[in-house]
Design an enzyme around this catalytic site. Structure first.
Site, PDB file in Angstrom:
ATOM      1  N   ASP A 119      18.536  -8.707   9.125  1.00  0.00           N
ATOM      2  CA  ASP A 119      17.330  -9.356   8.592  1.00  0.00           C
ATOM      3  C   ASP A 119      16.919 -10.501   9.510  1.00  0.00           C
ATOM      4  OD1 ASP A 119      15.243  -9.915   6.877  1.00  0.00           O
ATOM      5  OD2 ASP A 119      16.467 -11.015   5.432  1.00  0.00           O
ATOM      6  N   TYR A 143       0.852  -1.188   0.000  1.00  0.00           N
ATOM      7  CA  TYR A 143       0.000   0.000   0.000  1.00  0.00           C
ATOM      8  C   TYR A 143       0.891   1.241   0.000  1.00  0.00           C
ATOM      9  CZ  TYR A 143      -3.005   3.594   2.151  1.00  0.00           C
ATOM     10  OH  TYR A 143      -3.660   4.764   2.455  1.00  0.00           O
ATOM     11  N   ALA A 171      15.039 -24.185  -1.827  1.00  0.00           N
ATOM     12  CA  ALA A 171      14.261 -23.108  -1.214  1.00  0.00           C
ATOM     13  C   ALA A 171      14.428 -21.864  -2.070  1.00  0.00           C
ATOM     14  CB  ALA A 171      14.754 -22.837   0.206  1.00  0.00           C
TER      15      ALA A 171
HETATM   16  N1  LIG Z   1      23.125 -23.407   5.086  1.00  0.00           N
HETATM   17  C1  LIG Z   1      21.849 -23.742   5.031  1.00  0.00           C
HETATM   18  N2  LIG Z   1      21.435 -24.922   5.527  1.00  0.00           N
HETATM   19  C2  LIG Z   1      20.125 -25.273   5.478  1.00  0.00           C
HETATM   20  N3  LIG Z   1      19.169 -24.515   4.929  1.00  0.00           N
HETATM   21  C3  LIG Z   1      19.495 -23.326   4.422  1.00  0.00           C
HETATM   22  C4  LIG Z   1      20.855 -22.873   4.452  1.00  0.00           C
HETATM   23  N4  LIG Z   1      20.899 -21.671   3.858  1.00  0.00           N
HETATM   24  C5  LIG Z   1      19.625 -21.381   3.470  1.00  0.00           C
HETATM   25  N5  LIG Z   1      18.773 -22.367   3.815  1.00  0.00           N
HETATM   26  C6  LIG Z   1      17.314 -22.387   3.541  1.00  0.00           C
HETATM   27  O1  LIG Z   1      17.015 -21.553   2.434  1.00  0.00           O
HETATM   28  C7  LIG Z   1      16.196 -20.442   2.801  1.00  0.00           C
HETATM   29  C8  LIG Z   1      16.626 -19.204   2.043  1.00  0.00           C
HETATM   30  O2  LIG Z   1      17.989 -18.918   2.340  1.00  0.00           O
HETATM   31  P1  LIG Z   1      18.492 -17.475   2.774  1.00  0.00           P
HETATM   32  O3  LIG Z   1      19.960 -17.524   3.006  1.00  0.00           O
HETATM   33  O4  LIG Z   1      17.682 -16.986   3.897  1.00  0.00           O
HETATM   34  O5  LIG Z   1      18.183 -16.655   1.433  1.00  0.00           O
HETATM   35  P2  LIG Z   1      17.513 -15.228   1.206  1.00  0.00           P
HETATM   36  O6  LIG Z   1      18.623 -14.249   1.388  1.00  0.00           O
HETATM   37  O7  LIG Z   1      17.031 -15.286  -0.169  1.00  0.00           O
HETATM   38  O8  LIG Z   1      16.430 -15.079   2.212  1.00  0.00           O
HETATM   39  C9  LIG Z   1      16.355 -20.329   4.307  1.00  0.00           C
HETATM   40  O9  LIG Z   1      15.239 -19.728   4.903  1.00  0.00           O
HETATM   41  C10 LIG Z   1      16.547 -21.785   4.704  1.00  0.00           C
HETATM   42  O10 LIG Z   1      15.319 -22.468   4.781  1.00  0.00           O
HETATM   43 MG   LIG Z   2      16.388 -15.388   4.255  1.00  0.00          MG
END
Ligand SMILES: Nc1ncnc2c1ncn2[C@@H]1O[C@H](COP(=O)(O)OP(=O)(O)O)[C@@H](O)[C@H]1O
Ligand SMILES: [Mg+2]
Length: 545
Positions: free
Chosen positions: A460, A129, A341
């Site tokens: 974050d 918004y 993810a």
């Molecule tokens: N080292 C890791 N081990 C396990 N899961 C991970 C790891 N890094 C990221 N993830 C999974 O991937 C998702 C997105 O990664 P993240 O680093 O938070 O990316 P973004 O910066 O896009 O938010 C995380 O919320 C988690 O679920």
């Molecule tokens: Mg993240």
């Protein structure tokens, strides 16, 4: 049932008539356009006082109705400019009393969301918004529209208008800035100020004005101001989308008139496999029909309506209002199989490094922002993240091992942590009991204290960015891309506030217990008292300016 809705939270007077099936029978409005300067609250109030009665008459004509055909009156109690709100509330009360019908005071921001749902057919959207007085990202959870992100100072519309006014483009400045921006593709670097899912525009506004004053071409500054502020807006929406996992994005508010913003938000939505919605422009800006329709929804679910509930609330927050008619959509976003993810910024894929099974975090190109901003952010954040993952370890906070960093492609190869995002432990089908959640929250708080004592701001903090190891004995912090090194109380306060809001948005029913436990764990931090007091101070800063 037929409801007449009055609107006048800012400079636009609006009247609309809607029936209980959601048919919009009339829509009339008139905006105050000052010759020079901005909107003065008292002038806005006078404008409403002059225009409400004629607009009510015109609406009745348009709907082909007589006053006695109206079954109820609705108006916006806030948020908005005090004198303007009071004028409209007084008019609404007099109208309801003279017709002898019920009156409902509604929340203006929710009005935008509901007219958006009504006119576009989206069900359970994440809403951006954007208007002269408001900038917020909201989504439904636990019975309310929760605020995921918002401006910490001025609204985006205000930022564009103030810029335009200062450089002599007149008011309203948004359309003029948009027009001039089309004539340039020369990006001048401006500060990019995203804090978790919150934003700040005031420093950026000053920087843009300085650029112009020091001789930059106006077209270039307009272009750069738009590209920077809109990339920020779209990014916080993207963060909220990745965190909330909603499958629809809705754009509402006056600034939605900007084609470039629309285009950017649509591209982002597609990149996340979600659907984009925006109402017709006449329903996008402030209008009376939105209050009429929300009034009908509230009336349908209201237990006892009271004239006393019609006082105005200047800082009426979206998350103060129960929305019993809303239901969560069961639709889940489907990701392509090759992705483990999809975060806000990165795609996460499985891979191998030597003999280890690892994860590759790739900050992909974002089609919505220009190359200059995109390349800068991807590189800076990848570098930052790799550095802070290491620094955090030295402070005793568990983070994944980093095997490799490819700055050219913005890829970090790291240890795959076996466990669950804290998000799924705190809420949803597989959530744990409250006492376990509280003890995990305390541990998280202790770890944030360790980071802060070493001068690391995560930037974050959300429950998507903390993983509870499978063996359950440690929490692992990830995603330091927005992090920085700082020992300022303000930065630590903002870091915790970002966390508080993320929890509030998605774990609303347990958010208080959760955050209290986090602060309990955090109490070992240096300057803890001052930092916690800072959170409240920042929360209390004016958002409606
Ligand atoms: N080292 C890791 N081990 C396990 N899961 C991970 C790891 N890094 C990221 N993830 C999974 O991937 C998702 C997105 O990664 P993240 O680093 O938070 O990316 P973004 O910066 O896009 O938010 C995380 O919320 C988690 O679920
Ligand atoms: Mg993240």
């Amino acid at each position: 049932m037929i409801c007449i809705g009055l609107e006048g939270t800012a400079e636009k007077t609006g009247v609309g008539i809607v029936d209980s099936e959601g048919n919009i029978l009339a829509l009339q409005g008139r905006a105050l356009l000052p010759d020079k300067g901005g909107i003065h609250p008292r002038e806005a109030a006078e404008h409403h006082a002059e225009n409400l009665v004629p607009l009510i008459k015109k609406s009745l004509e348009e709907a082909n109705l007589k006053p006695e055909d109206l079954d109820m009156v609705a108006f916006a109690r806030g948020p908005g400019l005090g004198p303007a709100l009071r004028t409209v509330a007084t008019a609404a009360r007099s109208l309801a009393l003279s017709l002898d019908v019920p009156i409902v005071g509604v929340n203006h921001c929710i009005g935008h969301i509901e007219i958006g749902r009504l006119t576009t057919g989206c069900q359970d959207p994440l809403t951006l918004y954007v208007s002269g007085g408001n900038t917020q990202v909201t989504a439904f959870d636990s019975g309310r529209y929760q605020i995921f992100g918002e401006t910490l100072d001025i609204a985006i519309g205000n930022c564009l208008d103030q810029f335009a006014r200062t450089v002599g483009l007149g008011h309203p400045g948004g359309p003029r800035v948009e027009e001039l921006a089309l004539a340039s593709d020369n990006y001048l670097k401006l500060p990019y100020t995203v804090k978790g899912m919150d934003l700040s525009f005031s420093g950026l506004l000053t920087a843009a004005i300085r650029k112009y004053e020091s001789g930059a071409a106006l077209e270039d500054v307009c272009y750069s101001l738009q590209e920077t502020t809109f990339a920020m807006l779209v990014e916080v929406t993207e963060r909220a989308l990745a965190h909330s996992k909603k499958s629809e994005v809705l754009l509402v508010g006056g600034v939605a008139a900007n084609q470039r913003l629309r285009e950017m938000l649509e591209v982002m939505t597609q990149e996340h496999y979600a659907d984009f919605f925006m109402p017709e422009m006449k329903y996008c800006g402030d209008n009376g029909a939105m209050n009429a329709w929300l009034g009908l929804l509230m009336y349908r679910h209201a237990k006892n309506l009271n004239m006393a509930d019609t006082h105005v609330i200047q800082r009426y927050r979206t998350d103060q209002v129960d929305v019993p008619w809303m239901e969560k959509s069961a639709r889940k976003l489907e990701l392509p199989v090759e992705l483990v993810a999809k975060g806000a910024e990165a795609n996460i894929c499985s891979g191998h490094y030597l003999d280890e099974e690892v994860l590759l975090k790739k900050r992909v190109v974002k089609g919505y922002r220009i190359r200059e901003i995109d390349a800068y952010l991807r590189r800076k954040r990848t570098k930052n993240e790799a550095k802070l993952l290491g620094e955090a370890k030295r402070c005793g906070v568990v983070t994944p091992l980093v095997y490799d960093v490819d700055l050219k492609e913005s890829v970090i190869t790291m240890e795959k942590v076996a466990g669950n995002e804290v998000k799924v432990i705190f809420s949803g089908e597989n959530s744990m009991d409250l006492s376990t959640i509280k003890s995990i929250s305390r541990i998280i708080g202790e770890n944030v204290a360790r980071l802060h004592d070493c001068g690391i701001i995560h930037g974050d903090l959300t429950t998507s960015n903390i993983i509870l190891r499978e063996d359950g004995d440690s929490v692992v912090f990830i995603d330091f891309g927005l992090g920085k090194i700082s020992d300022l109380i303000e930065d630590k306060g903002v870091d915790l506030l970002v966390f508080k809001k993320a929890i509030n948005g998605i774990h609303h029913d347990i958010s208080r217990e959760c955050f209290d436990s986090i602060i309990e764990g955090y109490s070992c931090a240096r300057d803890c008292k001052e930092i916690v007091a800072k959170i409240e101070e920042i929360e209390g800063r004016g958002r409606y300016t």
